[in-house]
Design a protein around this motif. Structure first.
Motif, PDB file in Angstrom:
ATOM      1  N   VAL A  37      21.045  -9.178   3.063  1.00  0.00           N
ATOM      2  CA  VAL A  37      20.421 -10.110   3.993  1.00  0.00           C
ATOM      3  C   VAL A  37      21.137  -9.930   5.335  1.00  0.00           C
ATOM      4  O   VAL A  37      22.293 -10.309   5.494  1.00  0.00           O
ATOM      5  CB  VAL A  37      20.555 -11.558   3.499  1.00  0.00           C
ATOM      6  CG1 VAL A  37      19.996 -12.532   4.532  1.00  0.00           C
ATOM      7  CG2 VAL A  37      19.841 -11.728   2.167  1.00  0.00           C
ATOM      8  N   PHE A  38      20.449  -9.298   6.281  1.00  0.00           N
ATOM      9  CA  PHE A  38      20.991  -8.856   7.563  1.00  0.00           C
ATOM     10  C   PHE A  38      21.912  -7.649   7.373  1.00  0.00           C
ATOM     11  O   PHE A  38      22.428  -7.415   6.269  1.00  0.00           O
ATOM     12  CB  PHE A  38      21.713  -9.981   8.296  1.00  0.00           C
ATOM     13  CG  PHE A  38      20.826 -11.118   8.739  1.00  0.00           C
ATOM     14  CD1 PHE A  38      19.640 -10.878   9.408  1.00  0.00           C
ATOM     15  CD2 PHE A  38      21.170 -12.436   8.479  1.00  0.00           C
ATOM     16  CE1 PHE A  38      18.807 -11.921   9.815  1.00  0.00           C
ATOM     17  CE2 PHE A  38      20.356 -13.491   8.880  1.00  0.00           C
ATOM     18  CZ  PHE A  38      19.170 -13.224   9.552  1.00  0.00           C
ATOM     19  N   PRO A  39      22.128  -6.877   8.426  1.00  0.00           N
ATOM     20  CA  PRO A  39      23.010  -5.709   8.333  1.00  0.00           C
ATOM     21  C   PRO A  39      24.444  -6.097   7.979  1.00  0.00           C
ATOM     22  O   PRO A  39      24.861  -7.247   8.138  1.00  0.00           O
ATOM     23  CB  PRO A  39      22.924  -5.100   9.745  1.00  0.00           C
ATOM     24  CG  PRO A  39      21.609  -5.565  10.277  1.00  0.00           C
ATOM     25  CD  PRO A  39      21.422  -6.946   9.721  1.00  0.00           C
ATOM     26  N   SER A  91       5.127 -11.805  -1.738  1.00  0.00           N
ATOM     27  CA  SER A  91       4.864 -10.400  -1.433  1.00  0.00           C
ATOM     28  C   SER A  91       4.278 -10.294  -0.028  1.00  0.00           C
ATOM     29  O   SER A  91       3.891 -11.298   0.589  1.00  0.00           O
ATOM     30  CB  SER A  91       3.888  -9.816  -2.451  1.00  0.00           C
ATOM     31  OG  SER A  91       2.603 -10.399  -2.280  1.00  0.00           O
ATOM     32  N   GLY A  92       4.188  -9.084   0.444  1.00  0.00           N
ATOM     33  CA  GLY A  92       3.642  -8.869   1.784  1.00  0.00           C
ATOM     34  C   GLY A  92       2.173  -9.214   1.902  1.00  0.00           C
ATOM     35  O   GLY A  92       1.658  -9.357   3.021  1.00  0.00           O
ATOM     36  N   SER A  93       1.483  -9.363   0.770  1.00  0.00           N
ATOM     37  CA  SER A  93       0.052  -9.685   0.807  1.00  0.00           C
ATOM     38  C   SER A  93      -0.218 -11.188   0.801  1.00  0.00           C
ATOM     39  O   SER A  93      -1.380 -11.606   0.816  1.00  0.00           O
ATOM     40  CB  SER A  93      -0.654  -9.043  -0.389  1.00  0.00           C
ATOM     41  OG  SER A  93      -0.131  -9.555  -1.616  1.00  0.00           O
ATOM     42  N   GLN A  94       0.839 -12.004   0.776  1.00  0.00           N
ATOM     43  CA  GLN A  94       0.640 -13.456   0.754  1.00  0.00           C
ATOM     44  C   GLN A  94      -0.175 -13.903   1.969  1.00  0.00           C
ATOM     45  O   GLN A  94       0.116 -13.523   3.109  1.00  0.00           O
ATOM     46  CB  GLN A  94       1.992 -14.169   0.762  1.00  0.00           C
ATOM     47  CG  GLN A  94       1.910 -15.683   0.850  1.00  0.00           C
ATOM     48  CD  GLN A  94       1.261 -16.324  -0.372  1.00  0.00           C
ATOM     49  OE1 GLN A  94       1.523 -15.908  -1.488  1.00  0.00           O
ATOM     50  NE2 GLN A  94       0.420 -17.310  -0.152  1.00  0.00           N
ATOM     51  N   ARG A  95      -1.189 -14.718   1.735  1.00  0.00           N
ATOM     52  CA  ARG A  95      -2.053 -15.190   2.827  1.00  0.00           C
ATOM     53  C   ARG A  95      -1.242 -16.022   3.815  1.00  0.00           C
ATOM     54  O   ARG A  95      -0.475 -16.897   3.430  1.00  0.00           O
ATOM     55  CB  ARG A  95      -3.200 -16.033   2.266  1.00  0.00           C
ATOM     56  CG  ARG A  95      -4.225 -16.455   3.323  1.00  0.00           C
ATOM     57  CD  ARG A  95      -5.432 -17.100   2.661  1.00  0.00           C
ATOM     58  NE  ARG A  95      -5.106 -18.394   2.100  1.00  0.00           N
ATOM     59  CZ  ARG A  95      -5.246 -19.549   2.762  1.00  0.00           C
ATOM     60  NH1 ARG A  95      -5.689 -19.553   4.009  1.00  0.00           N
ATOM     61  NH2 ARG A  95      -4.948 -20.680   2.175  1.00  0.00           N
ATOM     62  N   ILE A 141      11.327 -10.222   5.669  1.00  0.00           N
ATOM     63  CA  ILE A 141      11.252 -11.166   6.781  1.00  0.00           C
ATOM     64  C   ILE A 141      11.383 -12.576   6.217  1.00  0.00           C
ATOM     65  O   ILE A 141      10.815 -12.900   5.170  1.00  0.00           O
ATOM     66  CB  ILE A 141       9.937 -11.002   7.571  1.00  0.00           C
ATOM     67  CG1 ILE A 141       9.906  -9.620   8.247  1.00  0.00           C
ATOM     68  CG2 ILE A 141       9.770 -12.099   8.610  1.00  0.00           C
ATOM     69  CD1 ILE A 141       8.612  -9.329   8.970  1.00  0.00           C
ATOM     70  N   LEU A 142      12.128 -13.394   6.920  1.00  0.00           N
ATOM     71  CA  LEU A 142      12.395 -14.774   6.522  1.00  0.00           C
ATOM     72  C   LEU A 142      11.622 -15.729   7.409  1.00  0.00           C
ATOM     73  O   LEU A 142      11.646 -15.599   8.651  1.00  0.00           O
ATOM     74  CB  LEU A 142      13.901 -15.040   6.637  1.00  0.00           C
ATOM     75  CG  LEU A 142      14.394 -16.478   6.460  1.00  0.00           C
ATOM     76  CD1 LEU A 142      14.142 -16.968   5.039  1.00  0.00           C
ATOM     77  CD2 LEU A 142      15.888 -16.565   6.800  1.00  0.00           C
ATOM     78  N   ALA A 163      11.052 -20.928  12.539  1.00  0.00           N
ATOM     79  CA  ALA A 163      11.656 -19.695  13.031  1.00  0.00           C
ATOM     80  C   ALA A 163      11.375 -18.565  12.056  1.00  0.00           C
ATOM     81  O   ALA A 163      11.278 -18.781  10.837  1.00  0.00           O
ATOM     82  CB  ALA A 163      13.161 -19.866  13.218  1.00  0.00           C
ATOM     83  N   ILE A 164      11.264 -17.358  12.601  1.00  0.00           N
ATOM     84  CA  ILE A 164      11.034 -16.148  11.825  1.00  0.00           C
ATOM     85  C   ILE A 164      12.187 -15.185  12.101  1.00  0.00           C
ATOM     86  O   ILE A 164      12.535 -14.942  13.262  1.00  0.00           O
ATOM     87  CB  ILE A 164       9.688 -15.496  12.196  1.00  0.00           C
ATOM     88  CG1 ILE A 164       8.534 -16.482  11.966  1.00  0.00           C
ATOM     89  CG2 ILE A 164       9.465 -14.225  11.389  1.00  0.00           C
ATOM     90  CD1 ILE A 164       7.182 -15.993  12.474  1.00  0.00           C
ATOM     91  N   PHE A 165      12.783 -14.647  11.036  1.00  0.00           N
ATOM     92  CA  PHE A 165      13.934 -13.750  11.173  1.00  0.00           C
ATOM     93  C   PHE A 165      13.658 -12.434  10.453  1.00  0.00           C
ATOM     94  O   PHE A 165      13.264 -12.423   9.283  1.00  0.00           O
ATOM     95  CB  PHE A 165      15.194 -14.381  10.567  1.00  0.00           C
ATOM     96  CG  PHE A 165      15.659 -15.630  11.260  1.00  0.00           C
ATOM     97  CD1 PHE A 165      16.540 -15.565  12.327  1.00  0.00           C
ATOM     98  CD2 PHE A 165      15.211 -16.878  10.833  1.00  0.00           C
ATOM     99  CE1 PHE A 165      16.970 -16.716  12.971  1.00  0.00           C
ATOM    100  CE2 PHE A 165      15.635 -18.035  11.471  1.00  0.00           C
ATOM    101  CZ  PHE A 165      16.520 -17.956  12.539  1.00  0.00           C
ATOM    102  N   ASP A 166      13.887 -11.334  11.164  1.00  0.00           N
ATOM    103  CA  ASP A 166      13.858 -10.003  10.570  1.00  0.00           C
ATOM    104  C   ASP A 166      15.198  -9.790   9.867  1.00  0.00           C
ATOM    105  O   ASP A 166      16.247  -9.712  10.522  1.00  0.00           O
ATOM    106  CB  ASP A 166      13.644  -8.961  11.671  1.00  0.00           C
ATOM    107  CG  ASP A 166      13.593  -7.532  11.144  1.00  0.00           C
ATOM    108  OD1 ASP A 166      13.922  -7.311   9.963  1.00  0.00           O
ATOM    109  OD2 ASP A 166      13.231  -6.640  11.936  1.00  0.00           O
TER     110      ASP A 166
END
Length: 308
Positions: A37-39, A91-95, A141-142, A163-166
């Protein structure tokens, strides 16, 4: 004639029950991958065990509540709801669904991939912070919300802030911006999670709170939540660690994992709240009696890492 209609209606109802069985339960969420989780060089993941002690450490610890017990704010169930700050993986397909924010000028607009059944801190009827945390395990992505409320069964949501975090990046929030946490920090990276403890290692700092904070913040925090300017009040982002000389050998093995992390990575001040309340994710596998032994420690067992 009416009796015939009643019989026919009952027969049709029985046929419907036979031909339309209950829907199966939804599949479980995808597992959290064994991924950083993060570098590695992110502030949350930095070993601060050898850092210098802040010259104002004693005063800062005292103002947070030096004599109080360390308070683990997580476990199994408390007050009928999962105890701690929950998260869900998708998953990445979540609506993705729209979210409207009370503090839209400091929130990431989304939309957010929030399942209708996403767990809310404190439960669906909670009146507290009502955090919602979602980890997209495919895109890493969080997504985090504060004071989250579903609308129309989760077709959309309202929230105080978001907030959105990469999770592959060290990028911070814009200077002066909050997040789903007062300090403008992500919440998920600072949670004690059962799976980490079971694996024998927590390799990141934890999140904690103090009752009164200063109108200031230090990196990686980006936001303050106070009108007080007393220099001995703790600023958001302040990092503390369990003193190296504190003997943890008498604690249960699972708690020793947590306390070792507090010596190595420490805790980061993220919000106003209970004195030395340390955060974790709820899990039915926690041993509450073991976790409760953390209360043997006190604020004075900690020291503040030097702040620049």
């Amino acid at each position: 004639m009416q009796r015939g209609l009643i019989v026919l209606t009952l027969a049709l109802g029985l046929a419907c029950r036979i031909t339309n069985p209950p829907l199966p339960p939804p599949p479980p969420p995808p597992p959290l991958p064994a991924r950083a989780v993060f570098p590695a060089d992110n502030s949350w993941n930095r070993d601060i065990s050898a850092d210098a002690v802040d010259p104002n450490s004693d005063s800062l610890i005292a103002r947070c509540g030096g004599s109080v017990s360390l308070h683990p704010d997580f476990g199994t169930v408390y007050g009928g709801a999962p105890w701690g700050i929950p998260f869900i993986t998708v998953s990445g397909s979540q609506r993705r669904v729209p979210v409207s924010f009370a503090y839209a000028n400091e929130s990431d607009p989304g939309p957010y991939p929030i399942p209708p059944d996403a767990p809310i801190e404190g439960g669906a009827s909670a009146s507290g912070d009502r955090h919602v945390l979602v980890v997209d395990v495919d895109n890493w992505i969080l997504y985090e919300l504060f004071d989250a409320h579903p609308v129309s069964g989760g077709a959309s949501w309202t929230a105080g802030s978001g907030a959105i975090f990469d999770l592959t990046s060290n990028a911070l929030r814009p200077d002066g911006w909050t997040s789903a946490d007062a300090a403008g920090l992500p919440i998920f990276p600072g949670l004690a999670r059962y799976d980490e403890v079971a694996a024998g290692r927590i390799a990141h700092a934890l999140r904690f709170t103090c009752p009164v904070t200063r109108r200031a913040y230090v990196p990686p925090a980006r936001h303050f939540a106070s009108t007080q300017t007393d220099s001995f009040l703790p600023p958001m982002g302040m990092r503390v660690r369990l003193k190296a000389g504190v003997d943890i050998s008498g604690f249960p093995a699972d708690v020793q994992v947590i306390l070792t992390a507090l010596k190595t990575y420490g805790m980061m001040l993220a919000d106003n709240g209970g004195p030395f309340f340390v955060s974790g994710a709820p899990d039915p596998r926690w041993n509450d009696a073991d976790v409760d032994t953390m209360k043997r420690l006190h604020g004075t067992d900690f020291e503040v890492v030097r702040m620049n």
